[in-house]
Design an enzyme around this catalytic site. Structure first.
Site, PDB file in Angstrom:
ATOM      1  CE  LYS A  41      -3.857  -2.219   2.253  1.00  0.00           C
ATOM      2  NZ  LYS A  41      -3.289  -3.477   2.894  1.00  0.00           N
TER       3      LYS A  41
HETATM    4  O1  LIG Z   1      -9.238  -3.381   1.717  1.00  0.00           O
HETATM    5  C1  LIG Z   1      -8.144  -3.837   2.092  1.00  0.00           C
HETATM    6  C2  LIG Z   1      -6.906  -4.092   1.450  1.00  0.00           C
HETATM    7  C3  LIG Z   1      -6.004  -5.040   2.173  1.00  0.00           C
HETATM    8  N1  LIG Z   1      -6.441  -5.883   3.195  1.00  0.00           N
HETATM    9  C4  LIG Z   1      -5.352  -6.722   3.413  1.00  0.00           C
HETATM   10  O2  LIG Z   1      -5.753  -7.948   3.216  1.00  0.00           O
HETATM   11  C5  LIG Z   1      -5.549  -8.683   4.256  1.00  0.00           C
HETATM   12  C6  LIG Z   1      -6.519  -9.427   4.960  1.00  0.00           C
HETATM   13  O3  LIG Z   1      -6.206 -10.362   5.950  1.00  0.00           O
HETATM   14  P1  LIG Z   1      -7.508 -11.236   6.522  1.00  0.00           P
HETATM   15  O4  LIG Z   1      -6.748 -11.987   7.634  1.00  0.00           O
HETATM   16  O5  LIG Z   1      -8.040 -12.068   5.284  1.00  0.00           O
HETATM   17  O6  LIG Z   1      -8.523 -10.354   7.128  1.00  0.00           O
HETATM   18  C7  LIG Z   1      -4.605  -8.023   5.209  1.00  0.00           C
HETATM   19  O7  LIG Z   1      -3.379  -8.199   4.732  1.00  0.00           O
HETATM   20  C8  LIG Z   1      -5.058  -6.607   4.780  1.00  0.00           C
HETATM   21  O8  LIG Z   1      -4.103  -5.611   5.082  1.00  0.00           O
HETATM   22  C9  LIG Z   1      -7.437  -5.794   3.452  1.00  0.00           C
HETATM   23  O9  LIG Z   1      -7.969  -6.533   4.258  1.00  0.00           O
HETATM   24  N2  LIG Z   1      -8.544  -4.438   2.698  1.00  0.00           N
END
Ligand SMILES: O=c1ccn([C@@H]2O[C@H](COP(=O)(O)O)[C@@H](O)[C@H]2O)c(=O)[nH]1
Length: 282
Positions: A98
């Site tokens: 990001k």
């Molecule tokens: O909008 C967003 C953008 C990035 N993320 C990222 O994805 C994963 C989600 O992890 P989970 O364990 O499946 O919740 C994490 O690395 C976030 O930084 C997001 O969730 N939403």
């Protein structure tokens, strides 16, 4: 080209299509649950086990840079070796980092992640558009030059996102729609799919944003631990599911370190997403 490979990875005919695990998020709590220490060695073991267990099962992985950065230089070294492990297994790496800044600094980020001569070179990165989509131009240019990709935040999965992303700009469009439109413009004329993607969370619901002209891949995080379900993908993306890349992290990783359990969790989530995306496409 990334566009072709992403298309292959998302296509129903691909054995790894609809791949559900994308997120490699070595949370401290997961390291502990896997019987590992929350230190650089534990981190390295965790990532190696994930790569060995699912490297032949997934088409793209999305390591979360923050969980490597928190271990300092040795964490970054582990990120480098994790990227290499997945690449050696033929898996595309989309680094969730990001990044965003003024253009001259974005150039350095582009060099760090999207130039093949960098030790942190990956196939694609996530980027933040809140200094203006145009400020990300060095990333777009470097990605285009080397066949990489950039996924720009549009509608994020967290509950705080709408305050910024649904805000209406002077031209009457929401901030998110302006981002969507700028990325769509960059992908115009790229067939079958452009290399510039969006991040649209599986949790965002029906927002009224127009995703029909994106022409690039759409990463959908928020499945599982954040409450998003495969059915939500149908609602969020409605007629625009062909290039959706669903992404689970904790929900799947919590089944490790047992390899068979991890693989079964990936296969289950993969099947759930495939059914929804195939159904919604038809
Ligand atoms: O909008 C967003 C953008 C990035 N993320 C990222 O994805 C994963 C989600 O992890 P989970 O364990 O499946 O919740 C994490 O690395 C976030 O930084 C997001 O969730 N939403």
């Amino acid at each position: 080209m990334l566009d072709g490979e992403l298309r292959g990875a998302a296509a129903p005919g691909d054995g790894r299509a609809g791949t559900a695990l994308r997120g490699v998020d070595p949370h401290p709590s997961l390291l502990t649950a896997w019987g590992l220490r929350d230190d650089p060695e534990g981190l390295a073991t965790f990532c190696a086990r994930v790569a060995e267990a699912v490297g032949d099962q997934v088409a793209i992985v999305k390591p979360q840079s923050a969980f490597f950065e928190r271990h300092g230089s040795r964490g970054i070294a582990t990120l480098e070796s994790t990227i290499r492990q997945f690449k050696d297994a033929g898996v595309l790496v989309l680094l969730d980092v990001k990044r965003g800044d003024i253009g001259s600094t974005v150039r350095a980020y582009a060099d760090a992640y999207l130039d093949p001569s960098s030790p942190l070179y990956v196939d694609a990165v996530t980027a933040s558009p809140y200094l203006g989509v145009g400020s990300l131009a060095p990333m777009f240019d470097t990605a285009a030059k080397h066949g990489g990709g950039v996924f720009v935040l549009a509608l994020t999965s967290n509950p705080e996102g709408p305050y910024v992303q649904h805000a209406v700009a002077a031209d009457g469009r929401t901030v998110a729609q302006a981002v969507i439109d700028e990325i769509s413009q960059l992908n115009r004329g790229m067939e079958p799919l452009g290399s510039f993607g969006l991040v649209v969370g599986a949790t965002v619901g029906v927002t009224g944003h127009d995703l029909s002209g994106v022409g690039g891949p759409m990463l959908a995080p928020g499945l599982g631990a954040q409450g998003g379900t495969p059915d939500d993908l149908r609602r969020v993306f409605s007629g625009n599911v062909s290039a959706v890349l669903p992404s689970y992290s904790r929900e799947v990783l919590k089944h490790g370190p047992d390899t068979a359990a991890l693989r079964a969790a990936v296969a289950r989530a993969q099947a759930d997403c495939r059914v929804v995306l195939a159904g919604a496409a038809g």
